[in-house]
Design a protein around this motif. Structure first.
Motif, PDB file in Angstrom:
ATOM      1  N   ALA A   1      79.201  44.055  28.296  1.00  0.00           N
ATOM      2  CA  ALA A   1      79.765  43.235  27.217  1.00  0.00           C
ATOM      3  C   ALA A   1      81.281  43.114  27.362  1.00  0.00           C
ATOM      4  N   ALA A   2      81.938  44.203  27.700  1.00  0.00           N
ATOM      5  CA  ALA A   2      83.395  44.201  27.831  1.00  0.00           C
ATOM      6  C   ALA A   2      83.849  43.268  28.948  1.00  0.00           C
TER       7      ALA A   2
ATOM      8  N   LEU B   1      84.758  50.534  21.613  1.00  0.00           N
ATOM      9  CA  LEU B   1      83.685  51.497  21.401  1.00  0.00           C
ATOM     10  C   LEU B   1      83.494  52.374  22.638  1.00  0.00           C
ATOM     11  N   ALA B   2      83.565  51.775  23.814  1.00  0.00           N
ATOM     12  CA  ALA B   2      83.442  52.545  25.053  1.00  0.00           C
ATOM     13  C   ALA B   2      84.556  53.579  25.165  1.00  0.00           C
ATOM     14  N   ASP B   3      85.777  53.192  24.799  1.00  0.00           N
ATOM     15  CA  ASP B   3      86.902  54.134  24.819  1.00  0.00           C
ATOM     16  C   ASP B   3      86.659  55.282  23.851  1.00  0.00           C
ATOM     17  N   SER B   4      86.094  54.984  22.701  1.00  0.00           N
ATOM     18  CA  SER B   4      85.794  56.033  21.712  1.00  0.00           C
ATOM     19  C   SER B   4      84.759  57.011  22.245  1.00  0.00           C
TER      20      SER B   4
ATOM     21  N   VAL C   1      75.916  38.433  25.267  1.00  0.00           N
ATOM     22  CA  VAL C   1      76.974  39.443  25.159  1.00  0.00           C
ATOM     23  C   VAL C   1      76.753  40.292  23.910  1.00  0.00           C
ATOM     24  N   GLU C   2      76.438  39.644  22.793  1.00  0.00           N
ATOM     25  CA  GLU C   2      76.184  40.377  21.551  1.00  0.00           C
ATOM     26  C   GLU C   2      74.975  41.297  21.690  1.00  0.00           C
ATOM     27  N   ALA C   3      73.957  40.834  22.429  1.00  0.00           N
ATOM     28  CA  ALA C   3      72.769  41.667  22.629  1.00  0.00           C
ATOM     29  C   ALA C   3      73.125  42.954  23.368  1.00  0.00           C
ATOM     30  N   HIS C   4      73.984  42.857  24.378  1.00  0.00           N
ATOM     31  CA  HIS C   4      74.416  44.066  25.099  1.00  0.00           C
ATOM     32  C   HIS C   4      75.178  45.005  24.162  1.00  0.00           C
ATOM     33  N   TYR C   5      76.059  44.429  23.363  1.00  0.00           N
ATOM     34  CA  TYR C   5      76.872  45.243  22.447  1.00  0.00           C
ATOM     35  C   TYR C   5      75.993  45.956  21.412  1.00  0.00           C
ATOM     36  N   TYR C   6      75.111  45.210  20.772  1.00  0.00           N
ATOM     37  CA  TYR C   6      74.290  45.820  19.732  1.00  0.00           C
ATOM     38  C   TYR C   6      73.199  46.719  20.307  1.00  0.00           C
ATOM     39  N   LEU C   7      72.724  46.427  21.506  1.00  0.00           N
ATOM     40  CA  LEU C   7      71.802  47.356  22.163  1.00  0.00           C
ATOM     41  C   LEU C   7      72.517  48.679  22.409  1.00  0.00           C
ATOM     42  N   ALA C   8      73.766  48.622  22.835  1.00  0.00           N
ATOM     43  CA  ALA C   8      74.543  49.845  23.042  1.00  0.00           C
ATOM     44  C   ALA C   8      74.653  50.637  21.741  1.00  0.00           C
ATOM     45  N   LYS C   9      74.913  49.953  20.644  1.00  0.00           N
ATOM     46  CA  LYS C   9      75.018  50.650  19.360  1.00  0.00           C
ATOM     47  C   LYS C   9      73.687  51.306  18.990  1.00  0.00           C
ATOM     48  N   ALA C  10      72.577  50.623  19.232  1.00  0.00           N
ATOM     49  CA  ALA C  10      71.261  51.199  18.951  1.00  0.00           C
ATOM     50  C   ALA C  10      71.015  52.416  19.843  1.00  0.00           C
ATOM     51  N   LEU C  11      71.371  52.315  21.105  1.00  0.00           N
ATOM     52  CA  LEU C  11      71.167  53.432  22.035  1.00  0.00           C
ATOM     53  C   LEU C  11      72.015  54.644  21.647  1.00  0.00           C
ATOM     54  N   LEU C  12      73.212  54.398  21.162  1.00  0.00           N
ATOM     55  CA  LEU C  12      74.043  55.517  20.706  1.00  0.00           C
ATOM     56  C   LEU C  12      73.385  56.249  19.542  1.00  0.00           C
ATOM     57  N   ARG C  13      72.726  55.508  18.683  1.00  0.00           N
ATOM     58  CA  ARG C  13      72.090  56.111  17.512  1.00  0.00           C
ATOM     59  C   ARG C  13      70.868  56.937  17.886  1.00  0.00           C
ATOM     60  N   VAL C  14      70.297  56.716  19.082  1.00  0.00           N
ATOM     61  CA  VAL C  14      69.158  57.520  19.526  1.00  0.00           C
ATOM     62  C   VAL C  14      69.561  58.448  20.674  1.00  0.00           C
ATOM     63  N   ASP C  15      70.867  58.742  20.741  1.00  0.00           N
ATOM     64  CA  ASP C  15      71.416  59.738  21.673  1.00  0.00           C
ATOM     65  C   ASP C  15      71.194  59.383  23.146  1.00  0.00           C
ATOM     66  N   ARG C  16      71.441  58.120  23.491  1.00  0.00           N
ATOM     67  CA  ARG C  16      71.335  57.662  24.877  1.00  0.00           C
ATOM     68  C   ARG C  16      72.677  57.051  25.284  1.00  0.00           C
ATOM     69  N   ALA C  17      73.710  57.899  25.243  1.00  0.00           N
ATOM     70  CA  ALA C  17      75.089  57.438  25.451  1.00  0.00           C
ATOM     71  C   ALA C  17      75.327  56.857  26.838  1.00  0.00           C
ATOM     72  N   ASP C  18      74.706  57.408  27.859  1.00  0.00           N
ATOM     73  CA  ASP C  18      74.944  56.897  29.208  1.00  0.00           C
ATOM     74  C   ASP C  18      74.448  55.463  29.344  1.00  0.00           C
ATOM     75  N   GLU C  19      73.267  55.192  28.807  1.00  0.00           N
ATOM     76  CA  GLU C  19      72.743  53.826  28.840  1.00  0.00           C
ATOM     77  C   GLU C  19      73.621  52.898  27.996  1.00  0.00           C
ATOM     78  N   ALA C  20      74.046  53.402  26.851  1.00  0.00           N
ATOM     79  CA  ALA C  20      74.907  52.615  25.969  1.00  0.00           C
ATOM     80  C   ALA C  20      76.197  52.229  26.689  1.00  0.00           C
ATOM     81  N   SER C  21      76.776  53.155  27.418  1.00  0.00           N
ATOM     82  CA  SER C  21      78.025  52.886  28.135  1.00  0.00           C
ATOM     83  C   SER C  21      77.864  51.750  29.136  1.00  0.00           C
ATOM     84  N   ALA C  22      76.730  51.696  29.801  1.00  0.00           N
ATOM     85  CA  ALA C  22      76.488  50.626  30.770  1.00  0.00           C
ATOM     86  C   ALA C  22      76.442  49.261  30.075  1.00  0.00           C
TER      87      ALA C  22
END
Length: 76
Positions: free
Chosen positions: A52-53, A66-69, A26-47
């Motif tokens: 995780a949610a 974070l998804a709501d934000s 679960v943490e891996a999904h969450y932190y992968l999403a944060k990494a993807l957001l930092r490289v402008d891949r918001a759609d992948e991050a949302s998934a």
């Protein structure tokens, strides 16, 4: 991720996910999403945030917040 090596962090978290069931999944999904957001891949991050949610718990709550934000940000 904390060293601003976003692509490397994303690859490492993806490796944890690909390894399958673990206490860190679960943490891996969450932190992968944060990494993807930092490289402008918001759609992948949302998934990954949705995954995780769905697991609930504290990390799930953080993922939902974070998804709501992300959804609140206007997109062109």
């Amino acid at each position: 991720l904390m060293l601003d090596r976003d692509e490397e962090a994303a690859a490492a978290f993806q490796g944890v996910i690909e390894a399958g069931e673990s206490p860190y999944l679960v943490e891996a999904h969450y932190y992968l999403a944060k990494a993807l957001l930092r490289v402008d891949r918001a759609d992948e991050a949302s998934a990954h945030l949705a995954t995780a949610a769905a697991e609930g718990g504290e990390v799930g709550s953080m993922a939902r917040a974070l998804a709501d934000s992300i959804e609140a940000i206007p997109r062109p």
